[in-house]
Enzyme design. Structure first.
Site, PDB file in Angstrom:
ATOM      1  N   LYS A 187       0.854  -1.188   0.000  1.00  0.00           N
ATOM      2  CA  LYS A 187       0.000   0.000   0.000  1.00  0.00           C
ATOM      3  C   LYS A 187       0.892   1.240   0.000  1.00  0.00           C
ATOM      4  O   LYS A 187       1.493   1.580   1.019  1.00  0.00           O
ATOM      5  CB  LYS A 187      -0.902   0.048   1.238  1.00  0.00           C
ATOM      6  CG  LYS A 187      -1.934   1.164   1.123  1.00  0.00           C
ATOM      7  CD  LYS A 187      -2.315   1.777   2.441  1.00  0.00           C
ATOM      8  CE  LYS A 187      -1.479   2.941   2.855  1.00  0.00           C
ATOM      9  NZ  LYS A 187      -1.530   4.127   2.008  1.00  0.00           N
ATOM     10  N   GLU A 263       9.755   0.802  10.600  1.00  0.00           N
ATOM     11  CA  GLU A 263      10.724   1.884  10.387  1.00  0.00           C
ATOM     12  C   GLU A 263       9.968   3.177  10.674  1.00  0.00           C
ATOM     13  O   GLU A 263       9.151   3.615   9.861  1.00  0.00           O
ATOM     14  CB  GLU A 263      11.216   1.875   8.938  1.00  0.00           C
ATOM     15  CG  GLU A 263      12.010   0.633   8.563  1.00  0.00           C
ATOM     16  CD  GLU A 263      13.398   0.611   9.170  1.00  0.00           C
ATOM     17  OE1 GLU A 263      13.832   1.638   9.714  1.00  0.00           O
ATOM     18  OE2 GLU A 263      14.041  -0.448   9.116  1.00  0.00           O
ATOM     19  N   CYS A 297      13.454  10.586   7.379  1.00  0.00           N
ATOM     20  CA  CYS A 297      13.444  10.123   8.774  1.00  0.00           C
ATOM     21  C   CYS A 297      14.827  10.260   9.386  1.00  0.00           C
ATOM     22  O   CYS A 297      14.970  10.379  10.587  1.00  0.00           O
ATOM     23  CB  CYS A 297      12.975   8.680   8.830  1.00  0.00           C
ATOM     24  SG  CYS A 297      13.913   7.672   7.692  1.00  0.00           S
ATOM     25  N   GLU A 394       9.581  15.573  15.381  1.00  0.00           N
ATOM     26  CA  GLU A 394      10.250  15.408  14.093  1.00  0.00           C
ATOM     27  C   GLU A 394       9.827  16.576  13.193  1.00  0.00           C
ATOM     28  O   GLU A 394       8.627  16.787  12.982  1.00  0.00           O
ATOM     29  CB  GLU A 394       9.796  14.080  13.514  1.00  0.00           C
ATOM     30  CG  GLU A 394      10.551  13.660  12.310  1.00  0.00           C
ATOM     31  CD  GLU A 394      10.144  12.254  11.863  1.00  0.00           C
ATOM     32  OE1 GLU A 394       8.994  11.842  12.106  1.00  0.00           O
ATOM     33  OE2 GLU A 394      10.986  11.587  11.257  1.00  0.00           O
TER      34      GLU A 394
HETATM   35  P1  NAD Z   1       2.294   8.253   8.133  1.00  0.00           P
HETATM   36  O1  NAD Z   1       2.514   7.377   9.305  1.00  0.00           O
HETATM   37  O2  NAD Z   1       1.244   9.279   8.204  1.00  0.00           O
HETATM   38  O3  NAD Z   1       1.917   7.364   6.864  1.00  0.00           O
HETATM   39  C1  NAD Z   1       2.735   6.309   6.434  1.00  0.00           C
HETATM   40  C2  NAD Z   1       1.868   5.326   5.689  1.00  0.00           C
HETATM   41  O4  NAD Z   1       0.926   4.766   6.586  1.00  0.00           O
HETATM   42  C3  NAD Z   1       1.056   5.938   4.539  1.00  0.00           C
HETATM   43  O5  NAD Z   1       1.003   5.007   3.496  1.00  0.00           O
HETATM   44  C4  NAD Z   1      -0.312   6.099   5.173  1.00  0.00           C
HETATM   45  O6  NAD Z   1      -1.362   6.082   4.248  1.00  0.00           O
HETATM   46  C5  NAD Z   1      -0.369   4.873   6.047  1.00  0.00           C
HETATM   47  N1  NAD Z   1      -1.308   4.917   7.166  1.00  0.00           N
HETATM   48  C6  NAD Z   1      -1.711   5.977   7.893  1.00  0.00           C
HETATM   49  N2  NAD Z   1      -2.593   5.561   8.841  1.00  0.00           N
HETATM   50  C7  NAD Z   1      -2.736   4.224   8.703  1.00  0.00           C
HETATM   51  C8  NAD Z   1      -3.501   3.219   9.365  1.00  0.00           C
HETATM   52  N3  NAD Z   1      -4.286   3.495  10.404  1.00  0.00           N
HETATM   53  N4  NAD Z   1      -3.394   1.945   8.922  1.00  0.00           N
HETATM   54  C9  NAD Z   1      -2.592   1.648   7.902  1.00  0.00           C
HETATM   55  N5  NAD Z   1      -1.846   2.540   7.227  1.00  0.00           N
HETATM   56  C10 NAD Z   1      -1.914   3.818   7.635  1.00  0.00           C
HETATM   57  O7  NAD Z   1       3.709   8.837   7.773  1.00  0.00           O
HETATM   58  P2  NAD Z   1       4.069   9.817   6.560  1.00  0.00           P
HETATM   59  O8  NAD Z   1       3.677  11.191   6.921  1.00  0.00           O
HETATM   60  O9  NAD Z   1       3.585   9.251   5.252  1.00  0.00           O
HETATM   61  O10 NAD Z   1       5.653   9.647   6.533  1.00  0.00           O
HETATM   62  C11 NAD Z   1       6.468  10.383   7.358  1.00  0.00           C
HETATM   63  C12 NAD Z   1       6.931   9.554   8.538  1.00  0.00           C
HETATM   64  O11 NAD Z   1       7.598   8.386   8.069  1.00  0.00           O
HETATM   65  C13 NAD Z   1       7.928  10.273   9.386  1.00  0.00           C
HETATM   66  O12 NAD Z   1       7.643  10.068  10.738  1.00  0.00           O
HETATM   67  C14 NAD Z   1       9.249   9.601   9.038  1.00  0.00           C
HETATM   68  O13 NAD Z   1      10.231   9.655  10.023  1.00  0.00           O
HETATM   69  C15 NAD Z   1       8.810   8.218   8.785  1.00  0.00           C
HETATM   70  N6  NAD Z   1       9.805   7.527   7.958  1.00  0.00           N
HETATM   71  C16 NAD Z   1      10.593   6.604   8.568  1.00  0.00           C
HETATM   72  C17 NAD Z   1      11.556   5.945   7.843  1.00  0.00           C
HETATM   73  C18 NAD Z   1      12.437   4.917   8.488  1.00  0.00           C
HETATM   74  O14 NAD Z   1      13.027   4.136   7.772  1.00  0.00           O
HETATM   75  N7  NAD Z   1      12.547   4.870   9.814  1.00  0.00           N
HETATM   76  C19 NAD Z   1      11.722   6.220   6.490  1.00  0.00           C
HETATM   77  C20 NAD Z   1      10.900   7.182   5.893  1.00  0.00           C
HETATM   78  C21 NAD Z   1       9.930   7.827   6.671  1.00  0.00           C
END
Ligand code: NAD
Length: 488
Positions: A187, A263, A297, A394
């Site tokens: 997804k 992650e 991240c 963050e």
């Molecule tokens: P987010 O958590 O809002 O969304 C990430 C994904 O989860 C998206 O595909 C979103 O649609 C989905 N999602 C949201 N709610 C959900 C639910 N209830 N059930 C299932 N899926 C759901 O994060 P974002 O804003 O897209 O990304 C930014 C975040 O990602 C930051 O916190 C960043 O640090 C983190 N990130 C971490 C890494 C790592 O490797 N540690 C890498 C890249 C980004």
């Protein structure tokens, strides 16, 4: 935008998939719903794609379950060849993929090209890991028996990815899962679904059997994850995104005792000691902070600089930051693109406003740009009070915060004063100090005199609330393997 760029973008849009990829077919969502994808550089909608619902999730899981035994039995060498062919195709179509990422996510085109190379590398790396899955055969210490240990694919996996690296966050999961012999439902993020929809086509062209990989863009993420995690046929969830959503998914995974790889968010400290080369540290700071517009991240969130060199470092950083060329991601001379959407722009500006209201000084930036799209001026803040939100949350945007420290133990304590533990950076010319500090930092990854650390061959991941498990390296494939012990 030049006419040539417009023409190239139109040509890319014309060929994009718009439907779900399930069981080797591109299909509309069962309930006919669609959603719009926007260009963050203008705010304009540029395409409408299918919006997966619960029936589509179950259809994808049917396909993943049906193909799981056959894919697990496919010789590792054959799985490797398919991954290797997919690597070649990503590189061949790199120009188109890079333009697409700049269009849907907003990152500067140079960074999109770098992501094509980085994202593809996970396919190559795991094509090389697939034939090297190891077991062992030993004699039981007490005698009278033998211990045979083998590794098996864990089973159908759900992968959920964020918008900040539309390709690499997918390939970092798809590469090892397919190499291990797992089928997968992906997804992608709602803001940037297209890159992985194109990747589904690339895998079909590379010879991946239909049903092994499904890609489900959706606006109904919670429904998707509830439907799939409640089904006992799913065996694993791998997620990259915010810590808040990661915690929810870990809780959901408990019902079926699913394996989880997480992650999550970061709040990376970037420590500059008084014996560091300040020019190198500023170069590294720019990479660690402004890469991907700060939407990484691993982005440095807090610059902690020895008091004796703080003014010199801060002035040089502010000068370099204010010279960045801000513009549409797909324009060739852009160094800093827009933020991905209005929500992120408001959030970043909210953090800056909070810090300034508490007494922080803005050396450069600190404002939204008055033009269409979601642009934020690259910003450097100093004199930040300890309770400002920007030091604890963050930032995920082009905002650098600089605070001073007195001695090494203060620096380490400040660096570790966060619930996150993903990346950390250390600048020093003293090898003993570099190792001592790296060992004392609560972080899954430490860069020494380097502002960029990601590498497909290295284990990427965090400690504390930054996550569980590792991606990349020889560790990455383990997340998709179960250990079986056979007593003989
Ligand atoms: P987010 O958590 O809002 O969304 C990430 C994904 O989860 C998206 O595909 C979103 O649609 C989905 N999602 C949201 N709610 C959900 C639910 N209830 N059930 C299932 N899926 C759901 O994060 P974002 O804003 O897209 O990304 C930014 C975040 O990602 C930051 O916190 C960043 O640090 C983190 N990130 C971490 C890494 C790592 O490797 N540690 C890498 C890249 C980004």
């Amino acid at each position: 935008m030049t006419t040539a760029t417009r023409t190239r973008i139109d040509a890319v849009i014309d060929t994009l998939p718009t439907r779900l990829s399930i069981g080797g077919h591109e299909v509309d969502s069962a309930d006919g719903r669609t959603f719009a994808v926007h260009d963050p550089s203008t705010g304009d909608r540029f395409i409408e794609v299918a919006d997966a619902g619960p029936a589509d999730c179950l259809a994808a899981l049917d396909a993943a379950t049906a193909t799981q035994p056959g894919w697990a039995r496919t010789p590792a060498r054959r799985r490797a060849e398919i991954l290797s062919r997919a690597y070649d195709l990503v590189i061949e179509r790199g120009a188109e993929l890079a333009l697409l990422m700049s269009l849907e996510m907003g990152k500067a085109i140079g960074e999109s090209r770098a992501e094509v190379a980085y994202g593809a590398e996970f396919l190559r790396w795991f094509s090389e890991e697939a034939p090297r899955i190891q077991g062992r055969y030993t004699h039981a210490p007490a005698g009278g028996g033998r211990i045979l240990v083998t590794k098996e694919p864990i089973g159908p996996v759900l992968a959920i990815t964020p918008w900040n690296f539309p390709l690499a966050m997918g390939t970092r999961k798809i590469g090892p899962a397919l190499a291990a012999g797992c089928t997968m439902i992906v997804k992608p993020a709602e803001d940037t679904p297209l890159t992985l929809m194109v990747l589904a086509r690339i895998f079909a062209d590379a010879g991946l059997p239909p049903g092994v990989l499904s890609v489900l863009p959706t606006t109904r993420a919670p429904e998707l994850s509830h439907t799939l995690t409640a089904d006992p046929r799913l065996r694993k969830i791998t997620f990259t995104g915010s810590t808040a959503v990661g915690k929810r998914l870990i809780a959901q995974a408990a019902d079926q005792v699913l394996g989880t790889s997480m992650e999550l968010g970061g709040n990376a400290p970037f420590l500059v000691f008084d014996d560091a080369n300040v020019d190198d540290a500023v170069d590294g700071a720019l990479a660690a902070k402004m890469r991907n517009g700060g939407e990484a991240c691993t982005a440095a969130n807090r610059f902690l600089v020895a008091d004796s060199i703080r003014d010199e470092f801060t002035a040089a950083l502010a000068q370099r930051v204010s010279a960045l060329r801000v513009g549409a991601g797909y324009d060739e001379d852009t160094q800093l693109g827009p933020l991905v959407n209005q929500r992120q722009l408001d959030r970043v500006h909210g953090l800056v406003r909070d810090a300034v209201a508490r007494g922080a000084t803005t050396l450069t930036g600190g404002r939204q740009l008055e033009q269409p799209g979601h642009f934020y001026a690259p910003t450097v803040l100093t004199d930040i009070p300890a309770d400002a939100r920007v030091l604890h949350e963050e930032i995920f945007g082009p905002v650098a915060t600089v605070t001073g420290f007195d001695d090494e133990s203060d620096a380490i304590a400040a660096a570790n004063a966060t619930e996150y533990g993903l990346a950390a950076y250390v600048y020093t010319n003293d090898l003993n100090r570099a190792l001592r500090v790296a060992e004392a930092l609560d972080a899954g990854m430490v860069g020494i005199n380097r502002g960029a650390i990601s590498d497909a061959a290295a284990p990427f991941g965090g400690v504390k609330q930054s996550g569980l498990g590792r991606e990349g390296g020889s560790e990455g494939i383990e997340e998709y393997l179960e250990t079986k012990y056979i007593a003989i």
